[in-house]
Design a protein around this motif. Sequence first.
Motif, PDB file in Angstrom:
ATOM      1  N   ALA A 185       0.822  -1.169  -0.019  1.00  0.00           N
ATOM      2  CA  ALA A 185      -0.045   0.172  -0.048  1.00  0.00           C
ATOM      3  C   ALA A 185       0.883   1.099   0.217  1.00  0.00           C
ATOM      4  CB  ALA A 185      -0.792   0.060   1.432  1.00  0.00           C
ATOM      5  N   GLY A 186       2.043   1.240   0.008  1.00  0.00           N
ATOM      6  CA  GLY A 186       3.128   2.411  -0.013  1.00  0.00           C
ATOM      7  C   GLY A 186       4.050   2.402   1.274  1.00  0.00           C
ATOM      8  N   VAL A 187       4.303   1.193   2.020  1.00  0.00           N
ATOM      9  CA  VAL A 187       5.104   1.215   3.025  1.00  0.00           C
ATOM     10  C   VAL A 187       4.474   2.247   4.124  1.00  0.00           C
ATOM     11  CG1 VAL A 187       7.316   1.321   4.002  1.00  0.00           C
ATOM     12  CG2 VAL A 187       7.241   1.061   1.601  1.00  0.00           C
ATOM     13  N   LEU A 188       3.212   1.905   4.704  1.00  0.00           N
ATOM     14  CA  LEU A 188       2.533   2.633   5.518  1.00  0.00           C
ATOM     15  C   LEU A 188       2.725   2.014   6.951  1.00  0.00           C
ATOM     16  CD1 LEU A 188      -0.749   3.000   3.567  1.00  0.00           C
ATOM     17  CD2 LEU A 188       1.188   4.550   3.636  1.00  0.00           C
ATOM     18  N   LEU A 189       3.302   3.061   7.975  1.00  0.00           N
ATOM     19  CA  LEU A 189       3.202   2.711   9.255  1.00  0.00           C
ATOM     20  C   LEU A 189       1.767   3.180  10.062  1.00  0.00           C
ATOM     21  CD1 LEU A 189       6.358   2.800   8.215  1.00  0.00           C
ATOM     22  CD2 LEU A 189       6.738   3.199  10.721  1.00  0.00           C
ATOM     23  N   PRO A 190       1.441   2.269  10.710  1.00  0.00           N
ATOM     24  CA  PRO A 190       0.347   2.294  11.584  1.00  0.00           C
ATOM     25  C   PRO A 190       0.425   3.733  12.609  1.00  0.00           C
ATOM     26  CG  PRO A 190       1.251   0.640  12.637  1.00  0.00           C
ATOM     27  CD  PRO A 190       1.851   0.906  11.519  1.00  0.00           C
ATOM     28  N   PRO A 191      -0.630   4.315  12.916  1.00  0.00           N
ATOM     29  CA  PRO A 191      -0.517   5.365  14.135  1.00  0.00           C
ATOM     30  C   PRO A 191      -0.056   4.913  15.065  1.00  0.00           C
ATOM     31  CG  PRO A 191      -2.537   5.683  12.875  1.00  0.00           C
ATOM     32  CD  PRO A 191      -1.888   4.223  12.512  1.00  0.00           C
ATOM     33  N   PRO A 192       0.847   5.421  16.159  1.00  0.00           N
ATOM     34  CA  PRO A 192       1.159   5.224  17.460  1.00  0.00           C
ATOM     35  C   PRO A 192       0.135   4.495  18.215  1.00  0.00           C
ATOM     36  CG  PRO A 192       2.149   7.219  16.858  1.00  0.00           C
ATOM     37  CD  PRO A 192       1.158   6.976  15.841  1.00  0.00           C
ATOM     38  N   GLY A 193       0.314   3.410  18.859  1.00  0.00           N
ATOM     39  CA  GLY A 193      -0.816   2.740  19.503  1.00  0.00           C
ATOM     40  C   GLY A 193      -1.894   1.993  18.967  1.00  0.00           C
ATOM     41  N   TYR A 194      -1.863   2.089  17.503  1.00  0.00           N
ATOM     42  CA  TYR A 194      -3.019   1.483  16.826  1.00  0.00           C
ATOM     43  C   TYR A 194      -3.067  -0.152  16.984  1.00  0.00           C
ATOM     44  CZ  TYR A 194      -5.471  -0.485  12.840  1.00  0.00           C
ATOM     45  OH  TYR A 194      -6.350  -1.056  11.959  1.00  0.00           O
ATOM     46  N   LEU A 195      -2.014  -0.579  16.933  1.00  0.00           N
ATOM     47  CA  LEU A 195      -1.970  -2.243  16.758  1.00  0.00           C
ATOM     48  C   LEU A 195      -2.233  -2.610  18.258  1.00  0.00           C
ATOM     49  CD1 LEU A 195       1.192  -3.009  14.681  1.00  0.00           C
ATOM     50  CD2 LEU A 195      -1.154  -3.267  13.979  1.00  0.00           C
ATOM     51  N   GLN A 196      -1.855  -1.925  19.305  1.00  0.00           N
ATOM     52  CA  GLN A 196      -2.066  -2.505  20.576  1.00  0.00           C
ATOM     53  C   GLN A 196      -3.733  -2.219  20.973  1.00  0.00           C
ATOM     54  OE1 GLN A 196       0.274   0.024  23.216  1.00  0.00           O
ATOM     55  NE2 GLN A 196       2.055  -1.507  23.148  1.00  0.00           N
ATOM     56  N   ARG A 197      -4.171  -1.133  20.591  1.00  0.00           N
ATOM     57  CA  ARG A 197      -5.668  -0.833  20.755  1.00  0.00           C
ATOM     58  C   ARG A 197      -6.489  -1.859  20.014  1.00  0.00           C
ATOM     59  NH1 ARG A 197      -9.500  -0.478  23.909  1.00  0.00           N
ATOM     60  NH2 ARG A 197     -11.350   0.710  23.127  1.00  0.00           N
ATOM     61  N   ALA A 198      -6.038  -2.169  18.592  1.00  0.00           N
ATOM     62  CA  ALA A 198      -6.610  -3.082  17.753  1.00  0.00           C
ATOM     63  C   ALA A 198      -6.764  -4.528  18.587  1.00  0.00           C
ATOM     64  CB  ALA A 198      -6.109  -3.267  16.495  1.00  0.00           C
ATOM     65  N   ARG A 199      -5.796  -4.771  18.966  1.00  0.00           N
ATOM     66  CA  ARG A 199      -5.472  -6.128  19.938  1.00  0.00           C
ATOM     67  C   ARG A 199      -6.661  -6.246  20.959  1.00  0.00           C
ATOM     68  NH1 ARG A 199      -6.014 -10.462  21.232  1.00  0.00           N
ATOM     69  NH2 ARG A 199      -4.518 -11.873  22.167  1.00  0.00           N
ATOM     70  N   THR A 200      -6.702  -5.101  21.616  1.00  0.00           N
ATOM     71  CA  THR A 200      -7.681  -4.852  22.922  1.00  0.00           C
ATOM     72  C   THR A 200      -8.873  -5.251  22.325  1.00  0.00           C
ATOM     73  OG1 THR A 200      -5.956  -3.856  24.061  1.00  0.00           O
ATOM     74  CG2 THR A 200      -8.198  -3.717  24.558  1.00  0.00           C
ATOM     75  N   LEU A 201      -9.444  -4.383  21.263  1.00  0.00           N
ATOM     76  CA  LEU A 201     -10.771  -4.598  20.846  1.00  0.00           C
ATOM     77  C   LEU A 201     -11.105  -5.901  20.366  1.00  0.00           C
ATOM     78  CD1 LEU A 201     -10.780  -1.170  18.519  1.00  0.00           C
ATOM     79  CD2 LEU A 201     -12.363  -1.650  20.583  1.00  0.00           C
ATOM     80  N   CYS A 202     -10.042  -6.521  19.430  1.00  0.00           N
ATOM     81  CA  CYS A 202     -10.243  -7.827  19.117  1.00  0.00           C
ATOM     82  C   CYS A 202     -10.617  -8.873  20.358  1.00  0.00           C
ATOM     83  CB  CYS A 202      -9.244  -8.318  18.487  1.00  0.00           C
ATOM     84  SG  CYS A 202      -9.077  -7.943  16.644  1.00  0.00           S
TER      85      CYS A 202
END
Length: 472
Positions: free
Chosen positions: A220-237
Amino acid sequence: MERITLARALAMGREEARALDRDSPKGRLRSTPPGRDRLFIRAEGCRLWDDQGQVYLDFAGQGGTLSLGHNPAPVLEAVRLVAERPNLLQVGLDPVMSALMQNLAALAPEALARPLLTASGREAIRAAVGLARRATGRPRILVCEGASSDLSLDSWAAEPPPAETPTAAAPVAETAATATSAPPGTGLAAVPYGDLAALEEALAGREVAAFVVEPIQVEAGVLLPPPGYLQRARTLCRERGTLFIVDERRTGLGRTGTLFACQAEGIEPDILCLGPSLGGGVEPLGAVLTTEALWRQATARREGRWIETLLPEVGTRAAAAGLATLESLLDEGLPARAAELGAYLLARLESLQAEHHTVVKAVRGRGFLVGLEFEDVRSWATRLPFGGRGAFGPGGLATWVAGELLQRHRMLTHPVQPQVLLLAPPLTIGRNEIDQVVDALGQVLAGARPGWSLAVRSALTGLRHLRGGSPS
């Protein structure tokens, strides 16, 4: 149709190989751009040799999957050592494969103690989805828009929901966030990468078996997620009973500066997928790592032949390649090397951006997974009499820059988007090679400023491409 022996294929020159590539089924599916159909006859480390004796520096690394470079000696030797053993066998013991699975379990995040080997990265994703659907009894899979190219909608459509779905769950309501072009009934939805609100909305119905996400979106263009996105996504899941699958086919095994990119984010997924870099660029290989509890839950129902589809289908040679690859990565300290020299590469590219700010829009990445985003200059290029609409070809400025680096400097890079160039060299690359590539980029970008000089250069480049010319 004429049959061609291996000996004849190896003896072909460039012209004969070009004609064969054009007329073969492969050529009819994917054409090679004019002037870029080199015939490489030797590869070692970060270098390639063509049939004309020219040497090229590989800074594309097959999209970031050649962690050890081309034909790494330890991996080739490992494959040689098992050459006389049965490669594919349905009965008996295979200590090489068992050793690889044990080593993967030992290196992965602590809870991921159950590894599964696959013959490719795509099969790893499909196996992960199968596990998730089986374990949860839910049919729907959530992905991110712009996921890696081989993470295609067709692949998901080919994977049916589990037969034992407890209820006929209603589809997740389609919104602007979840809309996708997937065929009806595939159980697939997509949300924008980095958008927590869209993710939370898509998970609200508690019908999603798994959310599949990349720590860095490469294609998609070497896109880095916003800070904390993956951690919060993990919690939501976790709150919604949805499994969290991290796709590390491109970011895993040291490329981003840690053995797994999710470690730098401080997250532990339910399922982690690895891709072709595990085979050292020598043997096709992939892997899925999950928890023991999830594996037992997914395999509790044994009716039909579903379990057999998740059994290892790789051979002893591929397993030996995987063992040698992991050993080389650790013994040579390549993850730490990627972190150190990757920071050096980013710093040099940021200086280049400051110098060429009218052309280079952004530099981003981590370790040896770096993207250069260029300004979209096609609008003014159409006004240039020599360049015209074809000044950069259909691929945009990134494709033009890649072509210039190949033609003029004998350097391979990979445009992942019309305006984004990927630099993903082998982790064994040195500081001198980094300097060579950045200096070459500077020379190319010096000719990419809006004006007459670029129009003339673009026209000459186009003519050279059409003639199949060699690098100057």
